[in-house]
Every structure is written in C-alpha cells, then in structure tokens.
Design an enzyme around this catalytic site. Structure first.
Site, PDB file in Angstrom:
ATOM      1  N   TYR A 191      34.582   8.187  28.224  1.00 16.08           N
ATOM      2  CA  TYR A 191      35.112   9.350  27.537  1.00 16.08           C
ATOM      3  C   TYR A 191      33.755  10.285  27.114  1.00 16.08           C
ATOM      4  O   TYR A 191      33.840  11.475  27.491  1.00 16.08           O
ATOM      5  CB  TYR A 191      35.710   9.039  26.140  1.00 16.08           C
ATOM      6  N   PHE A 227      40.677  39.952  38.381  1.00 17.31           N
ATOM      7  CA  PHE A 227      41.597  38.959  39.128  1.00 17.31           C
ATOM      8  C   PHE A 227      42.545  38.601  38.049  1.00 17.31           C
ATOM      9  O   PHE A 227      42.403  38.922  36.967  1.00 17.31           O
ATOM     10  CB  PHE A 227      40.684  37.560  39.193  1.00 17.31           C
ATOM     11  N   THR A 228      43.668  38.258  38.576  1.00 12.89           N
ATOM     12  CA  THR A 228      45.123  38.199  37.857  1.00 12.89           C
ATOM     13  C   THR A 228      44.706  37.462  36.519  1.00 12.89           C
ATOM     14  O   THR A 228      44.767  37.888  35.337  1.00 12.89           O
ATOM     15  CB  THR A 228      46.075  37.420  38.622  1.00 12.89           C
ATOM     16  N   ASP A 284      31.564  35.834  37.602  1.00 11.86           N
ATOM     17  CA  ASP A 284      32.525  35.040  38.265  1.00 11.86           C
ATOM     18  C   ASP A 284      32.100  34.497  39.903  1.00 11.86           C
ATOM     19  O   ASP A 284      32.131  35.353  40.859  1.00 11.86           O
ATOM     20  CB  ASP A 284      33.955  35.702  38.588  1.00 11.86           C
ATOM     21  N   LYS A 290      37.603  26.505  44.167  1.00 12.31           N
ATOM     22  CA  LYS A 290      37.286  27.120  45.338  1.00 12.31           C
ATOM     23  C   LYS A 290      35.996  26.932  45.962  1.00 12.31           C
ATOM     24  O   LYS A 290      35.491  27.039  46.929  1.00 12.31           O
ATOM     25  CB  LYS A 290      37.430  28.615  45.114  1.00 12.31           C
ATOM     26  N   ARG A 304      49.538  40.055  47.504  1.00  9.81           N
ATOM     27  CA  ARG A 304      48.617  40.559  46.449  1.00  9.81           C
ATOM     28  C   ARG A 304      48.976  42.231  46.573  1.00  9.81           C
ATOM     29  O   ARG A 304      48.137  42.980  47.129  1.00  9.81           O
ATOM     30  CB  ARG A 304      47.196  40.370  46.996  1.00  9.81           C
ATOM     31  N   PHE A 358      54.348  37.159  39.347  1.00 12.79           N
ATOM     32  CA  PHE A 358      54.351  36.703  40.471  1.00 12.79           C
ATOM     33  C   PHE A 358      54.287  35.180  40.687  1.00 12.79           C
ATOM     34  O   PHE A 358      54.752  34.679  41.842  1.00 12.79           O
ATOM     35  CB  PHE A 358      53.084  37.153  41.489  1.00 12.79           C
TER      36      PHE A 358
HETATM   37  N1  F0G Z   1      38.367  33.852  39.510  1.00 11.16           N
HETATM   38  C1  F0G Z   1      38.678  34.176  41.024  1.00 11.16           C
HETATM   39  C2  F0G Z   1      37.987  35.149  41.620  1.00 11.16           C
HETATM   40  C3  F0G Z   1      39.680  33.655  41.339  1.00 11.16           C
HETATM   41  O1  F0G Z   1      39.796  33.750  42.724  1.00 11.16           O
HETATM   42  C4  F0G Z   1      40.395  32.562  40.742  1.00 11.16           C
HETATM   43  C5  F0G Z   1      41.695  31.820  41.303  1.00 11.16           C
HETATM   44  C6  F0G Z   1      40.098  32.273  39.314  1.00 11.16           C
HETATM   45  C7  F0G Z   1      39.047  32.998  38.709  1.00 11.16           C
HETATM   46  C8  F0G Z   1      40.835  31.254  38.588  1.00 11.16           C
HETATM   47  O2  F0G Z   1      40.490  30.011  38.964  1.00 11.16           O
HETATM   48  O3  F0G Z   1      42.530  29.016  39.591  1.00 11.16           O
HETATM   49  O4  F0G Z   1      40.827  27.541  39.101  1.00 11.16           O
HETATM   50  O5  F0G Z   1      42.039  28.832  37.247  1.00 11.16           O
HETATM   51  N2  F0G Z   1      41.968  32.152  42.576  1.00 11.16           N
HETATM   52  C9  F0G Z   1      43.141  31.353  43.119  1.00 11.16           C
HETATM   53  C10 F0G Z   1      43.563  32.133  44.475  1.00 11.16           C
HETATM   54  C11 F0G Z   1      44.321  31.029  42.327  1.00 11.16           C
HETATM   55  O6  F0G Z   1      44.470  31.665  45.080  1.00 11.16           O
HETATM   56  O7  F0G Z   1      42.922  33.085  44.735  1.00 11.16           O
HETATM   57  P1  F0G Z   1      41.521  28.906  38.874  1.00 11.16           P
END
Ligand code: F0G
Length: 482
Positions: free
Chosen positions: A80, A132-133, A223, A266, A389, A455
């Site tokens: 832990y 980013f979303t 990021d 990623k 997108r 989405f």
């Molecule tokens: N920032 C960027 C630029 C991303 O592309 C993503 C995730 C995140 C933050 C969030 O990271 O999913 O680990 O919580 N992108 C994925 C995509 C979901 O399909 O482009 P996460």
C-alpha cells in the site's frame, strides 16, 4: 518503424518490431453491423468490441506493449505504502523529464481534476491552444472557462503548416491584456493537440509561450498525454532539432513548464497517469488531493504492474522506432485517402487520421451531426469503429443552446503497434466506397442526451432509413464479400 525505399520507388512503412502474441478479431456481415449500430444508438462508444473489426475509436489504453514491459510487470513490488515499484517509476520520471516531484494518478482526467481543483478559481480563464473534452469539463466544473488561442491555421482543415497545434502569440498577449493576468488561472499547452487532428506544437512555440508566462507570473501547464507523437514531429519537422536526441528534446520542453501531466493510457503504458513539477509550492496543494481521489502517494490508483510497465514504456518513448510507428501509419492512411479524393486533415498528425466530415457529408447540416453520422456509416460499411469529434462532442452552453463545432471530424485512431498495413489499406478502401456513396448518408438526432460529456453514452437515431439503404447498397456492390 522507418521509411524504407523500395525498388519501385514507393514509400511503404516497415514495422520495426515483430508480433509474437495475437488477438483474434471478427469481421461480421454488413447486416449484422447495421443491427449492432442500431442497438448502439448510432454511437460508436456503445458498440461492443466483439461486434467491431478494427477498433480505431482511440489510442488510449489499447496500445501494444513490448516484451520488456511484460517482463517488468512480473517483478512488481506490491504494497500500500512505499512500494519499490513506485520509487523505480519516480526515478525514471525524474531522469527522463528532469522534474523533481511526481504524483501518480489513475488516468489523465484525474490529473485534470486535481490541477483544476487547486488552480481554477470561479471566474478565472484557462488559455489553451485547444481544449480537450475532459480538461474543459474539469475547468468548467470548478467555475472557470476555457479560451482557445490556437493559430488560425490550426483550425484550417488542409494546410502545410508543420505545427498546427501552436499557440498564436498575438492572441496570447491580447487575451492576457483583455482578461487581466490575475484572472488567468493558467495557460495550457496540449502536446499533439487532440481535437484539431493530433497536430503538434513546436519547441519554439513552447519556448515563446513560457517566456510570456514567466514575464506575467502566469502558471504554464503542459498536457503531455500525446507527447510521443509530438516528440516525433519536433525531431522530423523542426530543423533545429533534427540532430537532437529525443531525451534531450523531452528535457528541454519540460523545463519550460511549471506543471506537466499525462494520461499514461496514451503515453508509455495502458493505464495510469501522473503530474510532474519541480516547484514545491505548486506540488504540496496538489499532493493533498491524491489520497482523497486516487490512492496513497505511492500508487495513486495504479496497480504496481501498471507502474512497472509505465516505467519501461516511458523509457521506450525515447526510441524513434517506437514513437514513429503511429505517425507513419497515419501519414500512409491520409495519403491513400487523399489519393482517392477523400477530404482529411493535413498535414497528417499523430494519434490518427482525421476525416473531414463537413466536406464528406456537405449535404448534412451541422445540427444533424455529420461527423457522428459518418462514424456510424463507416461502421456499417466496414466494421471499423472511429470516433466522432465534432458538434456531438461539444458541451451545451449554460443557456442550453448548442455550439456548433469549428470542425466536424471522424477520428480513426491508430493505436501504437497494433494494426498492420493490410488493415490500413482495408480502411482506405471502405472509406473510398463510402465516399462514392456519400449521398446515401443522412443526419442523426438525439433520443437520449446526457448532460455531461454527452458523446460518451448519448443515444441517437437516423433521420429516415438511410442506414438500411446504405447496407443494401453495400451488399449490392460487394456481393458475398464481408
Ligand atoms: N488529455 C488529452 C490530450 C487526451 O487526449 C486525453 C484522453 C486526456 C487528457 C484524458 O486522459 O483518458 O487517461 O483520462 N484522450 C482519450 C482519447 C480519451 O481517446 O483521445 P484519460
């Protein structure tokens, strides 16, 4: 992956790895694909993997790992608190990025939650090359807003600008002046800018932005989720870095940033994430939130096996053979499509090939989600799962109105070292067929619309019976073929 010149003069991407473990995938008949698309509410997120032939929804959590990563997972140290695995990962990060403090998290949006909770105050504005979303959602939940200051070319579908993800320096200066530096919670640079087609940011731009932020005392947040692709593009497109080692490029850019974070889904592994900084004053308030949302400081929601894989994966990110595979396949797919007249985002970026649904389906108004419709049509035509997108991926305004996206894209992500060239050719072939029959594709409307990040699990229906007509046309043109 490297470009090898063939006797014929063709430039065919060659994989610099061999495959020693495989997973079976199924290509189902078009009638089944139509039925599954209907069941999934015309939302590719709601398809089951067993219904999908090529999963190009994302490059997140689905990249292939190396034998060294699997080997490392076998020697993980579980506990832990104080796990040896954590210290191994921390020291890899310190060595690669040159940053002092590391906070582990379960994935990228967890980093965004923590950074936004600490630094976004109600009424403040985050300036960013592009949102980013999930990033935007966290900033908004904490009472802030997002202002995009990407170069105009970043929003131009076809261009030969090698760094379309760059921040426009004039816009940055103008925004700071207009908003007032105390109201800017931070400036955010997103590597490999996701929503504009995986477009990179140049080192020169990062340097200029950081100088302006330092001058005004504004926090600079990076990021780094799509860092691998961005590193490849700096090395291959930015003259001054042609002969610089990837590791040195990494360290140089990290030194510009006050806080960097990444989704390890990623970058480097299949799970996890983390926040890096060398500034103790910034580190301490973020650290307090890790046990609250993620887990103890030495795992942050990751399993020790994931952390071991990540440590090795991050080191492998310094290998051009590893990081070039996706961008070279993206380029190959974009070039095949362009040759067939299909409109795609250029220059080819990282992450995936982005089809311009506004031009592809110019007969579908944006209010009827052309990119969502094209993603659904492509699945019916091929079993390939891409991601919308465009307007569907946008949040509604506070007054309930719906902003129309600047670009309507269907993203065909190319996970790292997962697919082969025959898959790429298959995708190009089926998209070319769809392009010829694009008049058959119609619009969509919501049947169920979630309030947040709609989405992900929103359900839609086609306007009219176009999906049935499309499947019929496929059967007519392809006979018995899947
Ligand atoms: N920032 C960027 C630029 C991303 O592309 C993503 C995730 C995140 C933050 C969030 O990271 O999913 O680990 O919580 N992108 C994925 C995509 C979901 O399909 O482009 P996460």
């Amino acid at each position: 992956m490297s470009k090898v010149t063939f006797l014929s003069g063709e430039n065919i991407p060659i994989e610099m790895h061999k495959v020693r473990m495989v997973q079976k995938i199924n290509l189902l008949p078009v009638e089944d694909r139509l039925a599954y698309m209907k069941e999934a509410g015309f939302n590719t997120f709601l398809l089951k993997n067993r219904e999908v032939f090529l999963d190009m929804l994302t490059d997140s959590g689905v990249n292939a790992m190396s034998e060294n990563q699997y080997a490392a997972m076998m020697q993980a140290d579980d506990s832990y608190a104080g796990s040896e695995t954590y210290y191994r990962l921390e020291s890899v990060i310190q060595d690669l990025f040159g940053t002092e403090y590391f906070l582990p998290t379960h994935q990228g949006r967890a980093c965004e939650n923590i950074i936004s909770q600490v630094f976004v105050k109600p009424g403040t504005v985050a300036l960013t090359n592009y949102h980013f979303t999930t990033t935007q959602a966290h900033i908004v939940v904490n009472g802030g807003t997002v202002e995009e200051i990407i170069s105009d070319e970043g929003l131009t579908i076809q261009s030969d600008n090698p760094f379309k993800g760059n921040i426009d320096i004039d816009k940055l200066n103008e925004s700071i002046k207009r908003i007032g530096k105390e109201k800017v919670c931070f400036v955010r640079i997103e590597a490999g800018t996701n929503l504009v087609g995986g477009q990179p940011v140049s080192m020169r731009n990062m340097r200029e932005v950081s100088e302006i932020c330092r001058k005004h005392g504004i926090l600079l947040v990076f990021d780094a989720s799509l860092l691998a692709d961005n590193l490849y593009f700096i090395k291959t497109r930015e003259e001054a870095y042609k002969n610089v080692e990837i590791k040195d490029i990494m360290r140089e850019m990290m030194a510009f940033m006050d806080i960097s974070y990444f989704s390890a889904r990623k970058l480097g592994a299949a799970r996890g994430g983390g926040i890096m900084t060398s500034n103790k004053e910034l580190y301490l308030p973020m650290r307090e939130l890790i046990p609250l949302y993620e887990g103890f400081l030495t795992y942050g929601g990751m399993s020790v096996r994931e952390m071991e894989a990540l440590a090795v994966g991050l080191v492998e990110t310094t290998d051009m053979d590893v990081i070039s595979q996706t961008p070279i396949f993206v380029e190959a797919l974009c070039n095949e499509l362009l040759a067939k007249g299909v409109p795609v985002v250029t220059p080819p970026g990282g992450l995936g090939c982005h089809v311009d649904a506004k031009a592809f389906c110019s007969h579908i108004p944006q209010e009827q989600y052309p990119a969502g419709a094209l993603a659904a049509a492509l699945f019916i035509a091929s079993g390939v799962r891409g991601m919308e997108r465009g307007t569907l991926s946008e949040m509604r305004n506070a007054d309930g109105s719906q902003p129309l996206a600047v670009m309507e894209l269907v993203r065909l992500a190319i996970p790292k070292r997962v697919y082969t060239l025959s898959h790429i050719k298959y995708v190009a072939d089926r998209i070319a067929w769809l392009y010829k029959n694009r008049h058959l594709i119609g619009g969509l409307e919501f049947v169920e619309e979630p309030k947040v990040l709609r989405f992900f699990f929103g359900r839609l229906k086609p306007l009219g019976d176009w999906a049935d007509q499309l499947a019929k046309q496929f059967r007519k043109d392809f006979g018995d073929s899947l």
